[in-house]
Scaffold this active site. Structure first.
Site, mmCIF file in Angstrom:
data_model
loop_
_atom_site.group_PDB
_atom_site.id
_atom_site.type_symbol
_atom_site.label_atom_id
_atom_site.label_comp_id
_atom_site.label_asym_id
_atom_site.label_seq_id
_atom_site.Cartn_x
_atom_site.Cartn_y
_atom_site.Cartn_z
ATOM 1 N N ILE A 124 3.854 0.424 4.197
ATOM 2 C CA ILE A 124 3.328 -0.112 3.481
ATOM 3 C C ILE A 124 2.476 -1.153 3.817
ATOM 4 C CG2 ILE A 124 5.161 0.654 1.925
ATOM 5 C CD1 ILE A 124 6.495 -1.957 1.423
ATOM 6 N N LYS A 141 1.476 -1.066 0.101
ATOM 7 C CA LYS A 141 0.273 0.415 0.140
ATOM 8 C C LYS A 141 0.813 1.389 0.311
ATOM 9 C CE LYS A 141 -0.382 2.145 3.840
ATOM 10 N NZ LYS A 141 0.272 2.851 4.252
ATOM 11 N N ASP A 163 -5.308 1.063 8.898
ATOM 12 C CA ASP A 163 -4.950 0.941 7.598
ATOM 13 C C ASP A 163 -6.107 -0.208 7.051
ATOM 14 O OD1 ASP A 163 -3.396 3.175 6.411
ATOM 15 O OD2 ASP A 163 -1.721 2.179 7.382
#
Ligand code: C5P
Length: 284
Positions: free
Chosen positions: A113, A29, A139
């Protein structure tokens, strides 16, 4: 895709039980922008972020069975818990699913990430869970979607973006773990401007991105000064359009006009920094 350094792969403890397993992919991500716009009474921060996903990621295999168990392999398996502390485990519990989860960790964790959130998102997608799973982590909802989106609230408000064009990128992690709470704590200004109005055409995105920010980059650099080295290394590559940190760091990305430009940049960074994780990929 190009990996700059070959890492020793940790073998999975159990034999490959691929047959009959549901496969899932947990892409890295990337927060192309991350504006912190306020703070709630419970301490959580309000975010405004454009999130896209790479073609590099962790791979998962889910095999139905009695009880829940997990094993972890791959180049970044070291230090990843194979129990309730793992967000993928908690995602399976949330789904009421039992069986064996194998995770091949190809992404550096604690790196901004996705890490465990990416794996949890992949599990939820594979199991068809559509309920918002922000209870697992800020997230997780965007990783659960796994496609380009604008993320707001504390990470719980996700809106898909269809106009965004694919970006050609280099992802670079200097091997430094950054604890997200430490970074938020060092942020002295909590109320920053939200994103400017989003571009309406694919062609306008690059200029727009350059004019936006990651508000966590300054504080993360205090925690992990190596981030400055990474941004500088990206800054020295040919055809770079933008270099910025993702999430709370320490992974940074560079954007380039073409994939060959990104691959050439990854090669030159790898030559100078053989210990860094460095990958050329497409983001969308
Ligand atoms: O939700 P997650 O466990 O990923 O968040 C890790 C930490 O990051 C939180 O405990 C909090 O300190 C910080 N955070 C925050 N605001 C957010 C997301 C995370 O303050 N929107």
């Amino acid at each position: 895709m190009l990996c700059c350094k070959k890492r020793a792969r940790t073998r999975c403890k159990l034999p490959q039980t691929d047959t009959g397993a549901t496969r899932a992919f947990a892409p890295a991500k990337i927060n192309l922008t991350l504006h912190v716009t306020g703070q709630r009474d419970d301490g959580y921060h309000l975010l405004d972020s454009i999130v896209v996903f790479a073609q590099v990621g962790d791979r998962l295999w889910l095999t139905k069975g009695a009880g829940l168990n997990m094993d972890i392999c791959g180049p970044f398996a070291a230090g990843v818990p194979a129990d309730k502390r793992n967000l993928a485990w908690r995602a399976a519990e949330l789904a009421g699913w039992q069986g064996h989860i194998r995770i091949e960790k190809n992404l550096p964790h604690g790196g901004g990430i996705g890490g465990g959130s990416a794996d949890a998102g992949a599990v939820l997608r594979a199991l068809g869970v559509t309920q918002n799973a922000v209870s697992l982590g800020a997230d997780v909802p965007v990783c659960q979607r796994g496609q380009a989106a604008r993320m707001r609230g504390v990470g719980d408000q996700i809106k898909g973006i269809t106009t965004i064009a694919p970006f050609f990128a280099v992802l670079v992690n200097p091997g430094v773990h950054v604890a997200t709470p430490d970074v938020f704590q060092l942020l002295d200004r909590k109320e920053n401007s939200p994103l400017d109005p989003l571009p309406s055409t694919g062609a306008a995105w690059m200029d727009w991105l350059v004019s936006q920010r990651n508000d966590l980059q300054g504080p993360a650099t205090q925690v992990a000064p190596a981030i400055v080295d990474v941004v500088q290394a990206l800054g020295g590559t040919k055809h770079l359009l933008l270099a910025r940190m993702s999430g709370s760091g320490s992974t940074c990305f560079g954007l380039y006009p073409t994939l060959p430009d990104a691959q050439a940049a990854a090669q030159s960074i790898a030559a100078d920094h053989p210990d860094w994780w460095c990958v050329a990929t497409t983001l969308s």
